[in-house]
Write a protein that holds these residues in place. Structure first.
Motif, short mmCIF file in Angstrom:
data_model
loop_
_atom_site.label_atom_id
_atom_site.label_comp_id
_atom_site.label_asym_id
_atom_site.label_seq_id
_atom_site.Cartn_x
_atom_site.Cartn_y
_atom_site.Cartn_z
N PHE A 17 -20.75 20.37 4.53
CA PHE A 17 -20.19 21.02 3.35
C PHE A 17 -18.80 20.46 3.08
O PHE A 17 -18.42 20.20 1.94
N LEU A 18 -18.02 20.23 4.13
CA LEU A 18 -16.69 19.64 4.00
C LEU A 18 -16.78 18.14 3.73
O LEU A 18 -16.19 17.65 2.77
N SER A 19 -17.54 17.42 4.52
CA SER A 19 -17.53 15.95 4.40
C SER A 19 -18.06 15.47 3.05
O SER A 19 -17.53 14.52 2.49
N ILE A 20 -19.07 16.11 2.52
CA ILE A 20 -19.65 15.67 1.24
C ILE A 20 -18.73 16.01 0.07
O ILE A 20 -18.65 15.25 -0.90
N ASN A 21 -18.01 17.11 0.15
CA ASN A 21 -17.17 17.54 -0.97
C ASN A 21 -15.72 17.08 -0.91
O ASN A 21 -15.03 17.09 -1.91
N ARG A 22 -15.28 16.67 0.26
CA ARG A 22 -13.86 16.34 0.43
C ARG A 22 -13.38 15.26 -0.55
O ARG A 22 -12.35 15.42 -1.21
N GLU A 23 -14.12 14.18 -0.68
CA GLU A 23 -13.65 13.05 -1.48
C GLU A 23 -13.41 13.42 -2.94
O GLU A 23 -12.36 13.13 -3.50
N TRP A 24 -14.38 14.11 -3.58
CA TRP A 24 -14.17 14.39 -5.00
C TRP A 24 -13.09 15.43 -5.22
O TRP A 24 -12.35 15.37 -6.19
N ILE A 25 -12.93 16.38 -4.30
CA ILE A 25 -11.87 17.38 -4.46
C ILE A 25 -10.51 16.72 -4.32
O ILE A 25 -9.61 16.94 -5.13
N GLU A 26 -10.35 15.88 -3.32
CA GLU A 26 -9.06 15.20 -3.14
C GLU A 26 -8.78 14.24 -4.29
O GLU A 26 -7.64 14.09 -4.71
N LYS A 27 -9.81 13.61 -4.83
CA LYS A 27 -9.63 12.66 -5.92
C LYS A 27 -9.16 13.35 -7.19
O LYS A 27 -8.28 12.85 -7.89
N TYR A 28 -9.75 14.49 -7.52
CA TYR A 28 -9.47 15.12 -8.80
C TYR A 28 -8.49 16.29 -8.73
O TYR A 28 -7.82 16.59 -9.71
N PHE A 29 -8.40 16.97 -7.61
CA PHE A 29 -7.65 18.22 -7.61
C PHE A 29 -6.63 18.35 -6.49
O PHE A 29 -5.79 19.23 -6.56
N ALA A 30 -6.74 17.61 -5.43
CA ALA A 30 -5.99 17.85 -4.18
C ALA A 30 -6.63 19.05 -3.50
O ALA A 30 -7.11 19.96 -4.14
N MET A 31 -6.65 19.00 -2.22
CA MET A 31 -7.31 20.06 -1.44
C MET A 31 -6.37 21.25 -1.33
O MET A 31 -5.33 21.17 -0.68
N GLU A 32 -6.73 22.34 -1.98
CA GLU A 32 -5.91 23.55 -1.96
C GLU A 32 -6.38 24.46 -0.83
O GLU A 32 -7.49 24.31 -0.32
N PRO A 33 -5.55 25.44 -0.44
CA PRO A 33 -5.91 26.29 0.70
C PRO A 33 -7.29 26.96 0.59
O PRO A 33 -8.02 27.02 1.56
N PHE A 34 -7.64 27.45 -0.61
CA PHE A 34 -8.94 28.11 -0.71
C PHE A 34 -10.09 27.10 -0.59
O PHE A 34 -11.16 27.44 -0.09
N ASP A 35 -9.87 25.86 -1.02
CA ASP A 35 -10.89 24.82 -0.82
C ASP A 35 -11.09 24.59 0.67
O ASP A 35 -12.22 24.54 1.16
N LYS A 36 -9.97 24.41 1.38
CA LYS A 36 -10.06 24.15 2.82
C LYS A 36 -10.78 25.28 3.54
O LYS A 36 -11.64 25.04 4.38
N ALA A 37 -10.45 26.51 3.18
CA ALA A 37 -11.07 27.66 3.85
C ALA A 37 -12.58 27.68 3.61
O ALA A 37 -13.37 27.85 4.54
N GLN A 38 -12.99 27.49 2.37
CA GLN A 38 -14.43 27.51 2.06
C GLN A 38 -15.16 26.35 2.69
O GLN A 38 -16.25 26.52 3.24
N LEU A 39 -14.59 25.17 2.61
CA LEU A 39 -15.28 23.99 3.11
C LEU A 39 -15.29 23.90 4.63
O LEU A 39 -16.26 23.43 5.21
N GLN A 40 -14.23 24.35 5.27
CA GLN A 40 -14.17 24.27 6.74
C GLN A 40 -14.92 25.39 7.42
O GLN A 40 -15.39 25.24 8.53
N ASN A 41 -15.02 26.53 6.76
CA ASN A 41 -15.70 27.66 7.39
C ASN A 41 -16.56 28.41 6.37
O ASN A 41 -16.27 29.56 6.03
N PRO A 42 -17.63 27.77 5.88
CA PRO A 42 -18.46 28.44 4.89
C PRO A 42 -19.15 29.69 5.42
O PRO A 42 -19.46 30.60 4.65
N GLN A 43 -19.36 29.76 6.71
CA GLN A 43 -20.01 30.96 7.25
C GLN A 43 -19.14 32.19 7.00
O GLN A 43 -19.61 33.22 6.54
N GLU A 44 -17.85 32.07 7.28
CA GLU A 44 -16.94 33.20 7.11
C GLU A 44 -16.66 33.49 5.64
O GLU A 44 -16.64 34.64 5.21
#
Length: 153
Positions: A17-44
């Motif tokens: 979930f993190l590895s596939i989405n990281r590139e486009w988020i960083e390219k267009y938006f920069a990784m914001e805290p809520f992105d990191k939280a969702q992508l790093q821990n989708p279970q929680e």
């Protein structure tokens, strides 16, 4: 075309979930805290809150993913859909989107929302092909996005 399998969330798939989405988020938006939280821990942040994460497997490899966030009021938000460059052109994004809509319907949702940005033109075309329609944005929500779409189930 090789068969594509849509897989539900499992802890062993969570890192995709993190590895596939990281590139486009960083390219267009920069990784914001809520992105990191969702992508790093989708279970929680998604699964334990009544949402889901789906994965696409193609040629024995995880090549795509999409998240569903429980928005309450019988609605979900489609978030963080990503497909690896090597798998683009295989309709994997469309299959993931359709699976997300089907999953939402089974949960009793009445609609699925998504927020996007007009710079992501291929994504907008994909969402329209799934049946999403644009609706007005409310002031003050999702400052980095300029398009809001919904799909009525």
């Amino acid at each position: 075309m090789e068969k594509v399998s849509i897989l539900p969330f499992s802890e062993s798939l969570a890192p995709y979930f993190l590895s596939i989405n990281r590139e486009w988020i960083e390219k267009y938006f920069a990784m914001e805290p809520f992105d990191k939280a969702q992508l790093q821990n989708p279970q929680e942040t998604l699964i334990n809150q009544g949402g889901e994460v789906l994965f696409a497997e193609w040629k024995g490899e995880i090549v795509g993913t999409v998240g569903l966030k429980n928005g309450g009021n019988r609605q979900y938000e489609l978030i963080k859909m990503g497909v690896l460059p090597k798998a683009r052109g295989q309709k994997i994004g469309w299959m993931l989107g359709k699976a997300a809509l089907d999953w939402s319907k089974k949960q009793g949702a009445e609609k699925v929302l998504l927020y996007s940005n007009s710079i992501l033109v291929p994504a907008i075309a994909l969402y329209r092909s799934l049946g999403f329609r644009e609706i007005p944005m409310e002031p003050g929500t999702y400052q980095r996005c300029d398009i809001k779409m919904e799909y009525l189930l």
